[in-house]
Design an enzyme around this catalytic site. Sequence first.
Site, PDB file in Angstrom:
ATOM      1  N   TYR A   1     131.337  92.709  23.293  1.00 11.44           N
ATOM      2  CA  TYR A   1     131.722  93.561  24.412  1.00 11.44           C
ATOM      3  C   TYR A   1     133.077  93.088  24.961  1.00 11.44           C
ATOM      4  O   TYR A   1     133.685  92.170  24.428  1.00 11.44           O
ATOM      5  CB  TYR A   1     130.625  93.568  25.471  1.00 11.44           C
ATOM      6  CG  TYR A   1     129.337  94.180  24.962  1.00 11.44           C
ATOM      7  CD1 TYR A   1     129.330  95.481  24.463  1.00 11.44           C
ATOM      8  CD2 TYR A   1     128.135  93.473  24.957  1.00 11.44           C
ATOM      9  CE1 TYR A   1     128.154  96.059  23.976  1.00 11.44           C
ATOM     10  CE2 TYR A   1     126.962  94.033  24.470  1.00 11.44           C
ATOM     11  CZ  TYR A   1     126.990  95.327  23.977  1.00 11.44           C
ATOM     12  OH  TYR A   1     125.832  95.895  23.488  1.00 11.44           O
TER      13      TYR A   1
ATOM     14  N   ARG B   1     127.160  84.569  29.346  1.00  9.52           N
ATOM     15  CA  ARG B   1     126.524  84.715  28.030  1.00  9.52           C
ATOM     16  C   ARG B   1     127.638  84.884  27.015  1.00  9.52           C
ATOM     17  O   ARG B   1     128.425  85.831  27.088  1.00  9.52           O
ATOM     18  CB  ARG B   1     125.565  85.897  27.985  1.00  9.52           C
ATOM     19  CG  ARG B   1     124.762  85.885  26.679  1.00  9.52           C
ATOM     20  CD  ARG B   1     123.588  86.834  26.663  1.00  9.52           C
ATOM     21  NE  ARG B   1     122.654  86.413  25.625  1.00  9.52           N
ATOM     22  CZ  ARG B   1     121.616  87.129  25.224  1.00  9.52           C
ATOM     23  NH1 ARG B   1     121.367  88.307  25.777  1.00  9.52           N
ATOM     24  NH2 ARG B   1     120.806  86.681  24.293  1.00  9.52           N
TER      25      ARG B   1
ATOM     26  N   ARG C   1     112.963  89.624  23.597  1.00  8.44           N
ATOM     27  CA  ARG C   1     111.931  90.463  22.994  1.00  8.44           C
ATOM     28  C   ARG C   1     110.535  89.892  23.196  1.00  8.44           C
ATOM     29  O   ARG C   1     109.555  90.639  23.283  1.00  8.44           O
ATOM     30  CB  ARG C   1     112.227  90.649  21.502  1.00  8.44           C
ATOM     31  CG  ARG C   1     113.425  91.538  21.233  1.00  8.44           C
ATOM     32  CD  ARG C   1     113.711  91.657  19.748  1.00  8.44           C
ATOM     33  NE  ARG C   1     114.412  90.491  19.215  1.00  8.44           N
ATOM     34  CZ  ARG C   1     114.674  90.310  17.917  1.00  8.44           C
ATOM     35  NH1 ARG C   1     114.289  91.190  17.029  1.00  8.44           N
ATOM     36  NH2 ARG C   1     115.333  89.239  17.507  1.00  8.44           N
TER      37      ARG C   1
ATOM     38  N   GLN D   1      96.644  97.891   6.002  1.00  2.00           N
ATOM     39  CA  GLN D   1      97.900  97.746   5.271  1.00  2.00           C
ATOM     40  C   GLN D   1      98.675  96.479   5.635  1.00  2.00           C
ATOM     41  O   GLN D   1      99.524  96.030   4.858  1.00  2.00           O
ATOM     42  CB  GLN D   1      98.785  98.971   5.522  1.00  2.00           C
ATOM     43  CG  GLN D   1      98.293 100.243   4.862  1.00  2.00           C
ATOM     44  CD  GLN D   1      98.379 100.175   3.339  1.00  2.00           C
ATOM     45  OE1 GLN D   1      99.421  99.866   2.781  1.00  2.00           O
ATOM     46  NE2 GLN D   1      97.265 100.459   2.685  1.00  2.00           N
TER      47      GLN D   1
ATOM     48  N   ALA E   1      81.523 105.265   6.655  1.00  2.00           N
ATOM     49  CA  ALA E   1      81.175 106.065   7.836  1.00  2.00           C
ATOM     50  C   ALA E   1      80.873 107.501   7.422  1.00  2.00           C
ATOM     51  O   ALA E   1      81.758 108.336   7.339  1.00  2.00           O
ATOM     52  CB  ALA E   1      82.321 106.024   8.828  1.00  2.00           C
TER      53      ALA E   1
END
Length: 656
Positions: free
Chosen positions: A173, A221, A325, A430, A467
Amino acid sequence: MYRKLFEKGKIGKLEIKNRIVMVALASGVAKTDQTVGEDMIEYYLERARGGAGLIIAENTRVNDEHGVAAKRQISVARDEHIVPLEKLVNVLHAEKTKFFVQLHHPGRETYSNLNGDKPVVAPSAIPCGVCKQETRALETSEVESLIKDFINGAKRAKAAGVDGVELHAAHGYIISQFLSPYTNKRTDKYGGSFENRFNFLKEIVLGIKEACGKDYPISVRLTVDELLKLNGVKEEYLNLEMGVKVCIALEKIGVDVINVSNGIYETFNSLSEPMTYPQGTRTPLIKAVKDAVNVPVIAVNMIKEPCFAEKMLEDGLVDFIGLGRALVADPNWPKKAEEGRDEDINRCISCTFCFETLLSEVIPDVGPIKCAVNPRAAHELQYKEFNKNGNGKVVAVIGAGVSGLEAARVLSIRGFKPVILEKSDKIGGQINIADKLPNKEKIHWIVEYEKTQLNKMGVEIRFNTNASVYYLRNMKPYAVFIATGAIPIVPESIEGLNSNNVYTIDDVLSRRVNITGKKIAVIGSGASGLETAEFLCEKGNDVSIIEMQDEIGKGIYVQHYLDAMDRLSKFDIKYMPSNKLLSVTDRGVRLEKLVENKIVDYNVDYVILSLGVRSNNGMVDVFTNRFDNVKVIGDVSEVGRVESSIRTAFDAAYNL
């Protein structure tokens, strides 16, 4: 349990109740006028209640003319932002959490349509390699005016009671752009030598100290290495040696804390690491800074687990742990760590879905970010409280993949009695295949979390159970949730796919077949195809990737594509786009070369199909015709990814 993590710490004269900092991460929860509203208050309040010692608000606008990164971006560019911001400060202070705002200007890393359809501005007229917008260089007078914008933003923050400010000099930035010789080619006092390139940041820091008082905390930062060597860049850029020099200079002018980061948009995977990166990936860069300065150091470091955070503090690598996060995924991460409940932490799996939705939803103002493992993140008011009116009513959940597990978890919280019916002998669906891909072990954390929660709630799972309608009728369920997932696509129209040398990626990753030292054609270059190709290469196979579209990996989210292709670059893979599979032969595959409009035979030993999956929805009509209250969730509803599997399950169970 974690003594260092929960020690008090200091930034300048400001005392922080522990060493946990929620670092800035754009969320899109501000109001359309860039003020703080109830959505933002609830989002940050939940993380304050969860135990964060310091929260740094997401990138906060200081300039409305050419400094816009998103429409719903918190701002301190105008006086009317002060009072709403003060409301947020007060609720966070009530939780004994300190609060900074991160002052931000995107420079060239934004889009013209957000900035009045004018060229974006930067130190020099060098467009961002990712955003690719027309870019103009700021005049010297404009630079001086922008410095005042940062200072005035800090004054407004202080007026609102904000405990300190952070200057966003990372990730490419505008402050970062001034510091780097890669983006700063100016010839005035803000360009050229290191000292001149440092002047922009220096004048902002000194101006804030003068306007807000020398004891008003300032964090910077900082990208300490743009890591452009990874892109093959030969020209000078901000590397680690230069980054450390910036840190030393910052300490000399009175900056109170340095928040270490790395990368710019053009090296995006280094600043938002995908799943394949390990915890601690930034350690060498952080250590170089910590060894060079005496002011406190904050850093994110792909930290997902409290034990890893504690070790960083014990080793003296940092003074404060930066979590981004991880706190989106589980706002109560600090509280659970302090109580010794590590197993209850819903760990971030680094899937980068939050960043994907930052691009697809926040910037175009479609909605806030989404988290793959926490549907409530940035949607706290939508899912504020669980209505606990289940009254022990039985709900049959068919399938123990992540969608079925999540549905059962939420149903149990609400007081229902979920019973999971699973045809196999284990949970996970999965995920038990996906976690076999190279460096994808973190994805199994979802299953571990769900298993722990369901065990604690006493949820019944019936394994090896089919089921049927008869079986369900005997259960007399109040509702039926169908979560039978998806199955691989194997087109019947292609001749030879039932041959003994043809397998799906599920066959390969589940170890039903073990292929080594062979010539293999992977059909399909989606994310799973590329990752399976890496898996096969690691087993010593000669791999070709055959794709009908004109590009390999078309449609894959850019971070995943770049990560996969970078990892595959270690192997001698043959990429074959614009090739349509016509049939499987005794010697390999018959292809139509779409560009040349001709048919060729390509010799391989094995063919691995990665053509996607389809909903395993064969029983949906059967159940919906016989039961009144049926919910279809996960891939059965619509084939998607982990996020949609969890979100559809959560939503259906929350609203039952």
